[in-house]
Write a protein that holds these residues in place. Structure first.
Motif, PDB file in Angstrom:
ATOM      1  N   MET A   1       0.888  -1.115  -0.006  1.00 44.30           N
ATOM      2  CA  MET A   1      -0.020  -0.136  -0.112  1.00 44.30           C
ATOM      3  C   MET A   1       1.011   1.355   0.299  1.00 44.30           C
ATOM      4  SD  MET A   1      -2.640   1.123   2.709  1.00 44.30           S
ATOM      5  CE  MET A   1      -1.527   0.962   4.224  1.00 44.30           C
ATOM      6  N   LYS A   2       0.591   2.239  -0.687  1.00 47.45           N
ATOM      7  CA  LYS A   2       1.270   3.324  -0.924  1.00 47.45           C
ATOM      8  C   LYS A   2       0.647   4.614  -0.222  1.00 47.45           C
ATOM      9  CE  LYS A   2       4.584   4.621  -4.078  1.00 47.45           C
ATOM     10  NZ  LYS A   2       5.000   5.013  -5.458  1.00 47.45           N
ATOM     11  N   ILE A   3       1.155   5.508   0.549  1.00 51.18           N
ATOM     12  CA  ILE A   3       0.438   6.519   1.184  1.00 51.18           C
ATOM     13  C   ILE A   3       1.366   7.700   1.086  1.00 51.18           C
ATOM     14  CG2 ILE A   3      -0.904   5.041   2.731  1.00 51.18           C
ATOM     15  CD1 ILE A   3       1.264   5.528   5.157  1.00 51.18           C
ATOM     16  N   SER A   4       0.744   8.829   1.282  1.00 52.70           N
ATOM     17  CA  SER A   4       1.865   9.998   1.159  1.00 52.70           C
ATOM     18  C   SER A   4       2.412  10.493   2.434  1.00 52.70           C
ATOM     19  CB  SER A   4       0.916  11.046   0.580  1.00 52.70           C
ATOM     20  OG  SER A   4       0.020  11.705   1.725  1.00 52.70           O
ATOM     21  N   ALA A   5       1.863   9.928   3.715  1.00 50.76           N
ATOM     22  CA  ALA A   5       2.479  10.389   5.186  1.00 50.76           C
ATOM     23  C   ALA A   5       3.895   9.749   5.030  1.00 50.76           C
ATOM     24  CB  ALA A   5       1.718   9.904   6.140  1.00 50.76           C
ATOM     25  N   ARG A   6       4.843  10.917   5.254  1.00 50.63           N
ATOM     26  CA  ARG A   6       6.268  10.508   5.540  1.00 50.63           C
ATOM     27  C   ARG A   6       6.671   9.905   6.765  1.00 50.63           C
ATOM     28  NH1 ARG A   6       8.006  10.766   0.451  1.00 50.63           N
ATOM     29  NH2 ARG A   6       7.538  12.563  -0.522  1.00 50.63           N
ATOM     30  N   ASN A   7       5.833  10.173   7.921  1.00 47.61           N
ATOM     31  CA  ASN A   7       6.208  10.174   9.339  1.00 47.61           C
ATOM     32  C   ASN A   7       5.297   8.613   9.687  1.00 47.61           C
ATOM     33  OD1 ASN A   7       7.469  12.308   9.731  1.00 47.61           O
ATOM     34  ND2 ASN A   7       5.700  13.360   9.833  1.00 47.61           N
ATOM     35  N   GLN A   8       6.150   7.606   9.468  1.00 50.90           N
ATOM     36  CA  GLN A   8       5.647   6.123   9.697  1.00 50.90           C
ATOM     37  C   GLN A   8       6.812   5.469  10.803  1.00 50.90           C
ATOM     38  OE1 GLN A   8       4.968   4.068   5.951  1.00 50.90           O
ATOM     39  NE2 GLN A   8       4.945   5.797   5.021  1.00 50.90           N
ATOM     40  N   ILE A   9       6.109   5.215  11.977  1.00 50.86           N
ATOM     41  CA  ILE A   9       6.807   4.406  12.806  1.00 50.86           C
ATOM     42  C   ILE A   9       6.472   3.077  13.338  1.00 50.86           C
ATOM     43  CG2 ILE A   9       7.365   4.836  15.403  1.00 50.86           C
ATOM     44  CD1 ILE A   9       6.571   7.589  15.120  1.00 50.86           C
ATOM     45  N   LYS A  10       7.351   2.101  13.073  1.00 46.32           N
ATOM     46  CA  LYS A  10       6.971   0.754  13.239  1.00 46.32           C
ATOM     47  C   LYS A  10       7.179   0.325  14.715  1.00 46.32           C
ATOM     48  CE  LYS A  10       7.953  -3.863  11.259  1.00 46.32           C
ATOM     49  NZ  LYS A  10       8.778  -4.684  10.474  1.00 46.32           N
ATOM     50  N   GLY A  11       6.328  -0.530  15.091  1.00 45.97           N
ATOM     51  CA  GLY A  11       6.161  -0.895  16.536  1.00 45.97           C
ATOM     52  C   GLY A  11       5.318  -2.351  16.649  1.00 45.97           C
ATOM     53  N   THR A  12       4.904  -2.610  17.860  1.00 48.22           N
ATOM     54  CA  THR A  12       4.185  -3.814  18.261  1.00 48.22           C
ATOM     55  C   THR A  12       2.931  -3.522  18.907  1.00 48.22           C
ATOM     56  OG1 THR A  12       6.261  -5.145  18.292  1.00 48.22           O
ATOM     57  CG2 THR A  12       4.181  -5.893  19.187  1.00 48.22           C
ATOM     58  N   ILE A  13       1.890  -3.753  18.385  1.00 47.39           N
ATOM     59  CA  ILE A  13       0.488  -3.585  19.186  1.00 47.39           C
ATOM     60  C   ILE A  13       0.656  -4.063  20.561  1.00 47.39           C
ATOM     61  CG2 ILE A  13      -1.904  -3.824  19.225  1.00 47.39           C
ATOM     62  CD1 ILE A  13      -1.937  -3.605  16.121  1.00 47.39           C
ATOM     63  N   LYS A  14       0.377  -3.408  21.688  1.00 50.80           N
ATOM     64  CA  LYS A  14       0.334  -3.810  23.058  1.00 50.80           C
ATOM     65  C   LYS A  14      -1.008  -3.969  23.589  1.00 50.80           C
ATOM     66  CE  LYS A  14       4.474  -4.494  24.083  1.00 50.80           C
ATOM     67  NZ  LYS A  14       4.864  -5.875  24.103  1.00 50.80           N
ATOM     68  N   SER A  15      -1.931  -3.062  22.994  1.00 54.05           N
ATOM     69  CA  SER A  15      -3.521  -3.352  23.602  1.00 54.05           C
ATOM     70  C   SER A  15      -4.313  -2.516  22.722  1.00 54.05           C
ATOM     71  CB  SER A  15      -3.556  -2.762  25.060  1.00 54.05           C
ATOM     72  OG  SER A  15      -3.449  -1.323  24.931  1.00 54.05           O
ATOM     73  N   VAL A  16      -5.292  -3.115  22.589  1.00 54.60           N
ATOM     74  CA  VAL A  16      -6.616  -2.443  21.598  1.00 54.60           C
ATOM     75  C   VAL A  16      -7.773  -2.428  22.844  1.00 54.60           C
ATOM     76  CG1 VAL A  16      -8.412  -2.839  19.897  1.00 54.60           C
ATOM     77  CG2 VAL A  16      -5.817  -3.573  19.675  1.00 54.60           C
ATOM     78  N   THR A  17      -8.141  -1.390  23.030  1.00 59.29           N
ATOM     79  CA  THR A  17      -9.264  -1.100  24.009  1.00 59.29           C
ATOM     80  C   THR A  17     -10.280  -0.331  23.234  1.00 59.29           C
ATOM     81  OG1 THR A  17      -7.563  -0.711  25.952  1.00 59.29           O
ATOM     82  CG2 THR A  17      -9.908   0.112  26.294  1.00 59.29           C
ATOM     83  N   LYS A  18     -11.388  -1.005  23.216  1.00 63.53           N
ATOM     84  CA  LYS A  18     -12.545  -0.420  22.494  1.00 63.53           C
ATOM     85  C   LYS A  18     -13.635   0.385  23.419  1.00 63.53           C
ATOM     86  CE  LYS A  18     -13.280  -3.495  18.288  1.00 63.53           C
ATOM     87  NZ  LYS A  18     -14.277  -4.092  17.670  1.00 63.53           N
ATOM     88  N   GLY A  19     -14.068   1.404  22.943  1.00 63.95           N
ATOM     89  CA  GLY A  19     -14.864   2.388  23.653  1.00 63.95           C
ATOM     90  C   GLY A  19     -16.301   1.996  22.621  1.00 63.95           C
ATOM     91  N   GLN A  20     -17.359   3.125  22.808  1.00 65.52           N
ATOM     92  CA  GLN A  20     -18.417   3.146  22.232  1.00 65.52           C
ATOM     93  C   GLN A  20     -18.220   3.355  20.529  1.00 65.52           C
ATOM     94  OE1 GLN A  20     -21.467   2.698  23.576  1.00 65.52           O
ATOM     95  NE2 GLN A  20     -21.953   3.918  25.447  1.00 65.52           N
ATOM     96  N   THR A  21     -17.630   4.058  20.089  1.00 63.13           N
ATOM     97  CA  THR A  21     -17.338   4.342  18.783  1.00 63.13           C
ATOM     98  C   THR A  21     -15.733   4.292  18.440  1.00 63.13           C
ATOM     99  OG1 THR A  21     -17.410   6.741  19.032  1.00 63.13           O
ATOM    100  CG2 THR A  21     -19.511   5.635  18.586  1.00 63.13           C
ATOM    101  N   THR A  22     -15.105   4.759  19.519  1.00 64.23           N
ATOM    102  CA  THR A  22     -13.488   4.801  19.098  1.00 64.23           C
ATOM    103  C   THR A  22     -12.586   3.951  19.898  1.00 64.23           C
ATOM    104  OG1 THR A  22     -13.936   7.151  18.749  1.00 64.23           O
ATOM    105  CG2 THR A  22     -11.671   6.221  19.156  1.00 64.23           C
ATOM    106  N   SER A  23     -11.851   3.280  19.436  1.00 65.81           N
ATOM    107  CA  SER A  23     -10.778   2.493  19.914  1.00 65.81           C
ATOM    108  C   SER A  23      -9.532   3.195  20.305  1.00 65.81           C
ATOM    109  CB  SER A  23     -10.411   1.140  19.347  1.00 65.81           C
ATOM    110  OG  SER A  23     -11.484   0.302  19.105  1.00 65.81           O
ATOM    111  N   HIS A  24      -8.777   2.870  21.493  1.00 71.10           N
ATOM    112  CA  HIS A  24      -7.527   3.119  21.728  1.00 71.10           C
ATOM    113  C   HIS A  24      -6.484   2.105  21.351  1.00 71.10           C
ATOM    114  CE1 HIS A  24      -9.658   6.465  23.931  1.00 71.10           C
ATOM    115  NE2 HIS A  24      -9.054   7.185  23.111  1.00 71.10           N
ATOM    116  N   ILE A  25      -5.283   2.263  20.700  1.00 69.96           N
ATOM    117  CA  ILE A  25      -4.298   1.305  20.316  1.00 69.96           C
ATOM    118  C   ILE A  25      -3.213   1.765  20.911  1.00 69.96           C
ATOM    119  CG2 ILE A  25      -3.260   0.095  18.332  1.00 69.96           C
ATOM    120  CD1 ILE A  25      -6.220  -0.108  18.363  1.00 69.96           C
ATOM    121  N   GLN A  26      -2.572   1.032  21.989  1.00 73.60           N
ATOM    122  CA  GLN A  26      -1.053   1.288  22.183  1.00 73.60           C
ATOM    123  C   GLN A  26      -0.030   0.432  21.279  1.00 73.60           C
ATOM    124  OE1 GLN A  26      -1.200   0.519  26.458  1.00 73.60           O
ATOM    125  NE2 GLN A  26      -1.577   2.828  26.663  1.00 73.60           N
ATOM    126  N   LEU A  27       0.690   1.235  20.790  1.00 76.50           N
ATOM    127  CA  LEU A  27       1.870   0.690  20.029  1.00 76.50           C
ATOM    128  C   LEU A  27       3.197   0.878  20.687  1.00 76.50           C
ATOM    129  CD1 LEU A  27       2.203  -0.427  17.027  1.00 76.50           C
ATOM    130  CD2 LEU A  27       2.915   1.940  16.416  1.00 76.50           C
TER     131      LEU A  27
END
Length: 68
Positions: A1-27
């Motif tokens: 996949m090609k994207i225009s954003a230049r700031n890409q930081i690779k990591g490992t997902i530590k947690s996925v916390t779902k809310g009503q409509t939005t999730s918080h992802i810790q990387l």
């Protein structure tokens, strides 16, 4: 996949916390945690789970830094 954003930081997902409509992802990136807020729909579409490698993609027209 090609994207225009230049700031890409690779990591490992530590947690996925779902809310009503939005999730918080810790990387974890080299011992530092980056938290992203994305829609629950995006979490489901991407099938995000702890332990997966992922990229934080930061796209902004302006970034401000303030010091005390």
């Amino acid at each position: 996949m090609k994207i225009s954003a230049r700031n890409q930081i690779k990591g490992t997902i530590k947690s996925v916390t779902k809310g009503q409509t939005t999730s918080h992802i810790q990387l974890e990136v080299n011992g530092t945690i980056i938290t992203a807020s994305i829609t629950n729909e995006a979490v489901d579409d991407l099938n995000l789970k702890p332990g997966q490698n992922a990229y934080a993609v930061i796209k902004a027209s302006d970034v401000m830094i303030a010091v005390d």
